[in-house]
Design a protein around this motif. Structure first.
Motif, PDB file in Angstrom:
ATOM      1  N   THR A   1       8.139  15.160  -3.784  1.00  0.00           N
ATOM      2  CA  THR A   1       7.278  13.900  -3.938  1.00  0.00           C
ATOM      3  C   THR A   1       6.414  13.798  -2.881  1.00  0.00           C
ATOM      4  OG1 THR A   1       8.966  12.695  -5.087  1.00  0.00           O
ATOM      5  CG2 THR A   1       7.384  11.614  -4.127  1.00  0.00           C
TER       6      THR A   1
ATOM      7  N   GLY B   1      -1.746   9.175   0.590  1.00  0.00           N
ATOM      8  CA  GLY B   1      -0.996   8.031   0.148  1.00  0.00           C
ATOM      9  C   GLY B   1      -1.390   8.144  -1.563  1.00  0.00           C
ATOM     10  N   ALA B   2      -2.435   8.449  -1.999  1.00  0.00           N
ATOM     11  CA  ALA B   2      -2.643   8.514  -3.208  1.00  0.00           C
ATOM     12  C   ALA B   2      -1.850   9.577  -4.175  1.00  0.00           C
ATOM     13  CB  ALA B   2      -4.156   9.016  -3.497  1.00  0.00           C
TER      14      ALA B   2
ATOM     15  N   HIS C   1       5.216   9.647  -7.193  1.00  0.00           N
ATOM     16  CA  HIS C   1       6.324   8.398  -7.472  1.00  0.00           C
ATOM     17  C   HIS C   1       6.391   8.013  -8.675  1.00  0.00           C
ATOM     18  CE1 HIS C   1       8.942   5.212  -6.213  1.00  0.00           C
ATOM     19  NE2 HIS C   1       7.977   4.456  -6.309  1.00  0.00           N
ATOM     20  N   LEU C   2       5.100   7.896  -9.430  1.00  0.00           N
ATOM     21  CA  LEU C   2       4.877   7.294 -10.656  1.00  0.00           C
ATOM     22  C   LEU C   2       5.019   8.268 -11.808  1.00  0.00           C
ATOM     23  CD1 LEU C   2       1.801   5.003  -9.860  1.00  0.00           C
ATOM     24  CD2 LEU C   2       4.439   4.276 -10.178  1.00  0.00           C
TER      25      LEU C   2
ATOM     26  N   ALA D   1       0.630  -1.233  -0.163  1.00  0.00           N
ATOM     27  CA  ALA D   1       0.028  -0.181   0.139  1.00  0.00           C
ATOM     28  C   ALA D   1       0.855   1.197   0.022  1.00  0.00           C
ATOM     29  CB  ALA D   1      -0.952  -0.006   1.438  1.00  0.00           C
ATOM     30  N   THR D   2       2.193   1.044   0.422  1.00  0.00           N
ATOM     31  CA  THR D   2       2.958   2.521   0.305  1.00  0.00           C
ATOM     32  C   THR D   2       4.133   2.423  -0.917  1.00  0.00           C
ATOM     33  OG1 THR D   2       4.427   1.388   1.914  1.00  0.00           O
ATOM     34  CG2 THR D   2       2.541   2.618   2.645  1.00  0.00           C
ATOM     35  N   PRO D   3       4.246   3.347  -1.093  1.00  0.00           N
ATOM     36  CA  PRO D   3       5.479   3.650  -2.235  1.00  0.00           C
ATOM     37  C   PRO D   3       6.933   2.897  -1.669  1.00  0.00           C
ATOM     38  CG  PRO D   3       4.517   5.727  -2.186  1.00  0.00           C
ATOM     39  CD  PRO D   3       3.973   5.058  -1.125  1.00  0.00           C
ATOM     40  N   SER D   4       7.622   2.507  -2.424  1.00  0.00           N
ATOM     41  CA  SER D   4       8.866   1.705  -2.308  1.00  0.00           C
ATOM     42  C   SER D   4       9.906   2.772  -1.284  1.00  0.00           C
ATOM     43  CB  SER D   4       9.757   1.470  -3.386  1.00  0.00           C
ATOM     44  OG  SER D   4      10.268   2.570  -4.128  1.00  0.00           O
TER      45      SER D   4
ATOM     46  N   TRP E   1       1.762   8.254  -4.028  1.00  0.00           N
ATOM     47  CA  TRP E   1       1.721   7.263  -5.251  1.00  0.00           C
ATOM     48  C   TRP E   1       1.860   7.877  -6.591  1.00  0.00           C
ATOM     49  CZ3 TRP E   1       3.310   2.673  -6.001  1.00  0.00           C
ATOM     50  CH2 TRP E   1       3.201   1.643  -5.043  1.00  0.00           C
TER      51      TRP E   1
END
Length: 549
Positions: free
Chosen positions: A383, A404-405, A411-412, A102-105, A408
Motif C-alpha cells: 500500500t 499521499g495521493a 487505500h481505496l 488528509a491522511t489515510p486511517s 489514498w
C-alpha cells in the motif's frame, strides 16, 4: 577442521531484537502445542538483551496480539496508549498542523502504544526463556559456517581477547560454533552477516537497492506540567532543505519524552551533518518549548531501512532465512517496523518448525516467503510502496503530496499501475566545491549539545586493544578521494565522532578512526561514497548500553 567447541540446535537465531525473539517464542509455542522438542538459541552481541535496541517507538500491537494474546495481563511494558497524534509542518519560526482528514486511517496511530523498544525486547526475552529458549547476550556472531553442500551450517561467535595487532592476549578465548538445521539472521539494519549472505547467495538479484536513513534519538525528563502521556508528534520541513527526513517527539511514561530526527541517507550535499540538523531542530520554538526546564538523559543512533516492499531481497537460502530488519520490513510512512519484524519472525518460525518435525535440514524454507506474501505484511507494505521514492524523487513537499495521493488511492483499492525504483544511497554525492556550505550554530549546552558529550550518554564502551571493527578496503581512499572530492563526509554522517581527519594543518592529513566511540548505527557502511568502509562486529558485549531506548 575447526578446533573450536561446538553446540548443536534445531534453530539458531542471530539477534535478540523483536524479530529474533518473536521467532524463538513461536518455535517453542509450536513445540508445546505438538508435544515435540525443539532446541532454540538466540545470540545477542549486546551486553544484555536491549542494550543495542533503539527506536522511537510507537508500536502497533497487531503481531503481539497474535504471538501472546494475553500480553495485557502479563506485566508487559506497553502501558502508554497513544492518545493524541499530531503532524507538524515546520518553518524556521512557525508550525502548521496537517489535519487528520488528509491522511489515510492507517496513519492515525489508533490502538498503538509508545514505549522503549529495548524494554519490550527485555520483556520478550523473559517470555522466551520461560519457554526454554537459550539466550546468550554478549556473544557476537562473527562468521557464517557452511556445510559441504554449500548450505548454511550455523555461525561462529567471535574470538575474545585478541589484541589490535591480532595477537592473543592472556585472557584469549576462541569463539564457539553454533550448528543448526536452520539459522535465522535477525541482526537488524545492515547486519554484517546478512550483507555477506546477500552477496554469497545473490539474494538481491531481483529487488531494488535497499535505501536507508539515519535516526538520532535522545530521551529527556521534562516537567510534569508539560508532559501529556501518549501524545505523539511528527514533523517535516525545517531545518531540512531538499533532504528527506523529519522529527518525532513522543510523550512516554514517567514524565519522559523520546525525541529524535531522521535524515534520509540519499542526500547529495556532502556538507549535510545529520547530528547538527537534529540539534537545530530542537531549537525550533515549538520543540524548545517542550524541552525547556527538562534534562537530557540518554542518546543514541541507528540506521533505518526505507526501501519498502520493492527492496526486500530473497528471504531464504539453503539452511536459513532473513527476518526483521535484516530483510527490511519497515513501513516508512507509518514510521513503524517492529510489528512487521515480529510477524516475519513468526512466519519463518512456523516454516522452520514444519521442516524440523519432518526431519529436514539445510534446504530452503520456501513456505516462509509464501506465507509472508499472503500475510498482512505484504498488504501493508504494498500500500505504501511508492511513498518514500516519490519524496526522494520530487522533494519533501511535492513528493509528500504525490505520496499521499498514491497511498489514498491504494487505500481505496485503486492504486497507480507502477512501482517506483530506488537508487543506492552512496551514489550521486556532489563534489564539495559545487555544494552549498551549511552554517550550523554552536551548541548552547541547554537544548543543543556536541557529539562527544552525547556519545557519553549512550554508555558506549569497547575494549580499546582489539582489532578495529571499522575496516578500510583501501586505506588510501579517505585522503585521496573522500577528502578532496567530498570534504571527508565521514566526519559528519557519523553520529558518534568515529571518523576524524587529523594532521591537516601540518600538511599530512590522515583519517583517524576512533572505533571505541562507535554506536553500531552502520551509517558509515551505507553512506561512504566509494563503499570503502566495511563494518564488522567487534568483541561481543561492546558498543552502546542503552537503558531504555
Amino acid at each position: 577442521m575447526s578446533n573450536r567447541e561446538s553446540m548443536a540446535y534445531d534453530v539458531v537465531i542471530v539477534g535478540a531484537g523483536p524479530a529474533g525473539l518473536a521467532a524463538a517464542i513461536r518455535l517453542k509455542q509450536l513445540a508445546l502445542e505438538s508435544g515435540r522438542e525443539i532446541a532454540v538459541c538466540v545470540l545477542e552481541k549486546g551486553s544484555e538483551v536491549g542494550a543495542h535496541i533503539l527506536s522511537g517507538a510507537v508500536v502497533d500491537p497487531i503481531a503481539l496480539d497474535e504471538l501472546l494474546p494475553e500480553w495485557r495481563d502479563m506485566d508487559s511494558p506497553l502501558t502508554v496508549p497513544v492518545t493524541e497524534n499530531h503532524h507538524w509542518i515546520l518553518t524556521a519560526k512557525h508550525s502548521f498542523s496537517m489535519p487528520h482528514i488528509a491522511t489515510p486511517s492507517f496513519m492515525h496511530n489508533k490502538g498503538t502504544y509508545t514505549l522503549s523498544l529495548g524494554n519490550l525486547c527485555r520483556w520478550l526475552a523473559g517470555q522466551a526463556e520461560n519457554l526454554g529458549v537459550e539466550i546468550f547476550p554478549g556473544f557476537a556472531a562473527a562468521e557464517i559456517l557452511y556445510n559441504e553442500d554449500g548450505s548454511v551450517k550455523g555461525v561462529a561467535t567471535g574470538d575474545m581477547g585478541v589484541s589490535r595487532e591480532g595477537e592473543h592476549k592472556p585472557d584469549y578465548q576462541p569463539g564457539m560454533e553454533l550448528h543448526a538445521r536452520y539459522t535465522f539472521f535477525a541482526e537488524g539494519v545492515r547486519g554484517h552477516l546478512s550483507k555477506v549472505l546477500k552477496g554469497h547467495f545473490d539474494l538481491e538479484a531481483d529487488c531494488q537497492p535497499q535505501t536507508y536513513a539515519i535516526g538520532i534519538k535522545e530521551l529527556w525528563d521534562i516537567p510534569a506540567d508539560k508532559h501529556v502521556p501518549g501524545k505523539v508528534i511528527h514533523t517535516q520541513g525545517w531545518p531540512l532543505r531538499d533532504e528527506v527526513g523529519g522529527g518525532f517527539l513522543y510523550h512516554q511514561a514517567n514524565n519522559q519524552v523520546a525525541l529524535g530526527f531522521v535524515v534520509g541517507l540519499g542526500y547529495k550535499n556532502p556538507h549535510v551533518y545529520p547530528f547538527e540538523e537534529f540539534q537545530r531542530w530542537k531549537q525550533h520554538p515549538k520543540i524548545r518549548e517542550i524541552l525547556e526546564g527538562g534534562r537530557r538523559v540518554s542518546y543514541g543512533a541507528r540506521a533505518i531501512n526505507e526501501g519498502g516492499w520493492q527492496a526486500i531481497p530473497k528471504l531464504t537460502f539453503p539452511g536459513g532465512a532473513l527476518i526483521g530488519c535484516s530483510a527490511g520490513f519497515v513501513n516508512v510512512p507509518r514510521i513503524k517496523g517492529s510489528h512487521t519484524a515480529m510477524k516475519s519472525g513468526m512466519l519463518a518460525a512456523e516454516a522452520a518448525f514444519d521442516a524440523v518435525t519432518a526431519d529436514r535440514s539445510g534446504d530452503e524454507l520456501t513456505a516462509y516467503p509464501a506465507a509472508l506474501e499472503a500475510s498482512w505484511i505484504a498488504k501493508e507494505l504494498k500500500t505504501v510502496r511508492n511513498a518514500e521514492p516519490f519524496i526522494a524523487k520530487f522533494g519533501p513537499f511535492a513528493g509528500t503530496l504525490l505520496a499521499g495521493a498514491d497511498m489514498w488511492m491504494r487505500h481505496l483499492g485503486i492504486g497507480l499501475p507502477f512501482t517506483l525504483k530506488h537508487h543506492k544511497d552512496n551514489e550521486g554525492m556532489w563534489r564539495q566545491d559545487i555544494a552549498p556550505k551549511i552554517d550550523y550554530p554552536k551548541p548552547d549546552g541547554v537544548i543543543s549539545f556536541d557529539r562527544l558529550s552525547s556519545v557519553f550518554l549512550s554508555n558506549t564502551n569497547h575494549e580499546e586493544d582489539q582489532p578495529v571493527h571499522l575496516q578500510l578496503k583501501d586505506p588510501s581512499v579517505p585522503i585521496d578521494i573522500n577528502l578532496p572530492y567530498y570534504d571527508a563526509p565521514e566526519q559528519r554522517y557519523c553520529p558518534a565522532g568515529v571518523y576524524e581527519i587529523v594532521g591537516g594543518e601540518e600538511g599530512s592529513p590522515r583519517l583517524q578512526i576512533n572505533a571505541q566511540n562507535c554506536v553500531h548505527c552502520k551509517t558509515c557502511d551505507i553512506k561512504d561514497p566509494t563503499q570503502n568502509i566495511n563494518w564488522v562486529t567487534p568483541e561481543g558485549g561492546g558498543g552502546p548500553n542503552y537503558p531504555n531506548m
